[in-house]
Design a protein around this motif. Structure first.
Motif, short mmCIF file in Angstrom:
data_model
loop_
_atom_site.label_atom_id
_atom_site.label_comp_id
_atom_site.label_asym_id
_atom_site.label_seq_id
_atom_site.Cartn_x
_atom_site.Cartn_y
_atom_site.Cartn_z
N PHE A 236 0.83 -1.21 0.00
CA PHE A 236 0.00 0.00 0.00
C PHE A 236 0.86 1.26 0.00
O PHE A 236 0.50 2.27 -0.60
N PHE A 237 2.00 1.19 0.64
CA PHE A 237 2.92 2.32 0.65
C PHE A 237 3.50 2.55 -0.75
O PHE A 237 3.53 3.69 -1.24
N ASP A 238 3.96 1.49 -1.39
CA ASP A 238 4.59 1.63 -2.71
C ASP A 238 3.63 2.18 -3.74
O ASP A 238 4.02 2.98 -4.60
N TRP A 239 2.35 1.77 -3.67
CA TRP A 239 1.40 2.12 -4.71
C TRP A 239 0.40 3.17 -4.25
O TRP A 239 -0.60 3.40 -4.92
N PHE A 240 0.70 3.85 -3.15
CA PHE A 240 -0.17 4.94 -2.70
C PHE A 240 -0.17 6.04 -3.77
O PHE A 240 0.87 6.49 -4.21
N ALA B 133 0.33 6.92 -10.43
CA ALA B 133 1.31 8.01 -10.30
C ALA B 133 2.55 7.57 -9.53
O ALA B 133 3.59 8.24 -9.60
N SER B 134 2.47 6.46 -8.81
CA SER B 134 3.60 5.96 -8.03
C SER B 134 4.34 4.83 -8.74
O SER B 134 5.19 4.17 -8.13
N SER B 135 4.06 4.61 -10.03
CA SER B 135 4.69 3.49 -10.74
C SER B 135 6.21 3.55 -10.69
O SER B 135 6.87 2.54 -10.37
#
Length: 467
Positions: free
Chosen positions: A373-377, A381-383
């Motif tokens: 969840f942190f990586d893809w928060f 846009a977080s790719s």
């Protein structure tokens, strides 16, 4: 120094009368060492202006705050692991005060470890310092993740040596104060129902309805139950999205506002594991991670059973049947919030929920819960951040492709949040048991509170980034 002008005492529970609680006195502790004061929470109720000496007077010696009549041990019954226990009640805590917060909500200051009461039975009424520390950490982590939770308000070490069978003894003692949106439990209604006191059940419903669910019409008992069902469904969805396991979902540990409290043997998932349990004594997995919604629904049916004394069965059953749809709806919302993206409709939102869980399931122990969840928060846009981070190699394969496609359908919600320095860090704030034990070990061995204080600061920074 008196409390600030924002302090608004309203001790409504005390007005119910002596059949609902017992006036008590706190234990006289040999020491009062202030270990944690939650000035963030105190500012919401006008108590942040208290000096440390005043704080200790109110939350270690429990001198009543202005406008408060003094402590009361609340009476209730409850099902414990689905066995009815008529000998419950506040056995090592009490309701110390009620007051309004800056949102107009009525909140309680309740204690844990404040001494014996008429409901202590053979127990000593005390709390270990480690137990108090764990309560603080659980509440801070849940607040960071947007879960409705009580907040640890104060933790004071009390200088007694306690004997406990489930941890090395003697061990240090403490008294905890929590700030909670009601301590009225499902079991608070079960007790008068057990005695056939329809008048007390009716009075308790009206009390809780007027104070905590005022949009429900007076006298609408099924409407009150419906409001509790919906609040409980929201809580369960937030727990599941947070990977949280409460551990002891007895009917005396669930309240009418849908705010979780009383953190004993809690855990956060390291990775997706439906059967993960928090309590060593939960040998059948009754309150395992994935069974928590079922457990809470069962508890709600016991509340409904108590309300049968003052309402017809059919509308109560209809209210209870709303739990499933409400839970699924809230679960979609909870996962969208955890991923920091906007809703684009039920079908697409459900697809994102399903593919997120599938990715966690397929990833096994390597796919840790909180880091995903942190990586893809912030969604797609977080790719670059996620794929270029320390876990980038995990994000591949069919399950990930399905997740990425579902995520691509959703726009970021307030993408400016990604500019927060928290998201420049390689790792999120987690609250796994090894870290909790390490924080306690530093305190136990050398009275080093540095790791604890650093953890609180890290959690609050993360919460500010997510909010």
């Amino acid at each position: 120094m008196p409390p600030s002008p924002a302090y608004r005492p309203e001790p409504h529970f005390f007005d119910l009368g002596e059949e609902y609680g017992d006036a008590v006195q706190a234990a006289a502790f040999p020491q009062s060492i202030l270990r944690f004061r939650n000035d963030r929470a105190a500012a919401t109720v006008g108590l942040e202006t208290l000096s440390d000496a005043e704080w200790t007077a109110h939350f270690a010696r429990f001198e009543p705050l202005p406008g408060q009549p003094g402590p009361i041990a609340m009476r209730y019954h409850g099902h414990q692991f689905r066995t009815y226990n008529p000998d419950l009640g506040d056995g090592r805590g009490f309701l110390a005060a009620q007051l309004r917060d800056d949102q107009g909500r009525l909140l309680d200051l309740g204690t844990k470890g404040s001494g014996q009461t008429p409901w202590s039975r053979t127990a000593d009424g005390r709390l270990t310092l480690k137990g108090g520390l764990r309560e603080v950490l659980a509440a801070e982590m849940l607040e960071t993740l947007g879960v409705p939770t009580s907040r640890a308000f104060s933790l004071i070490e009390t200088g007694e040596a306690l004997e406990r069978g489930d941890e090395p003894s003697p061990t240090r003692s403490a008294v905890l104060v929590r700030l909670s949106h009601s301590h009225i439990r499902f079991g608070t209604f079960q007790r008068p129902a057990f005695f056939g006191r329809a008048d007390m059940v009716e009075a308790m419903v009206e009390h809780a309805r007027a104070l905590y669910h005022p949009t429900v019409a007076a006298g609408d008992v099924p409407g009150f139950l419906r409001a509790v069902v919906e609040a409980s469904a929201r809580l369960m969805a937030r727990w599941i999205a947070a990977g949280f396991v409460h551990g002891v979902l007895n009917t005396d540990n669930l309240n009418v506002t849908g705010e979780s409290f009383d953190y004993g043997p809690w855990r956060f998932l390291p990775y997706y594991e439906p059967g993960f349990t928090a309590a060593y004594f939960d040998q059948t997995g009754l309150y395992a991670y994935a069974r928590q919604p079922e457990a809470v629904f069962w508890a709600l049916t016991q509340l409904g059973g108590a309300l049968k004394l003052v309402a017809d069965v059919e509308p109560l059953t209809e209210a209870l049947n709303g739990f499933g749809p409400a839970y699924i709806r809230e679960l979609r919302t909870a996962f969208l919030n955890r991923l920091g993206v906007k809703s684009v409709g039920e079908a697409a939102d459900q697809r994102l929920l399903d593919t997120t869980l599938a990715l966690l399931r397929e990833g096994g122990e390597a796919m840790r819960w909180e880091p995903l969840f942190f990586d893809w928060f912030g969604g797609f846009a977080s790719s670059a951040r996620a794929l270029g981070g320390t876990r980038g190699r995990l994000y591949q394969g069919e399950a990930f492709d399905a997740f990425r496609f579902a995520l691509f359908e959703h726009e970021p919600d307030r993408p400016e949040r990604l500019e927060n320095a928290v998201f420049a860090k390689p790792e999120p704030e987690e609250m796994l048991i090894d870290e909790v034990e390490a924080i306690w070990a530093a305190i136990d061995a050398g009275d080093d509170w540095g790791p604890f204080e650093a953890k609180i600061a890290g959690l609050r920074a993360a919460g500010d980034a997510y909010c």
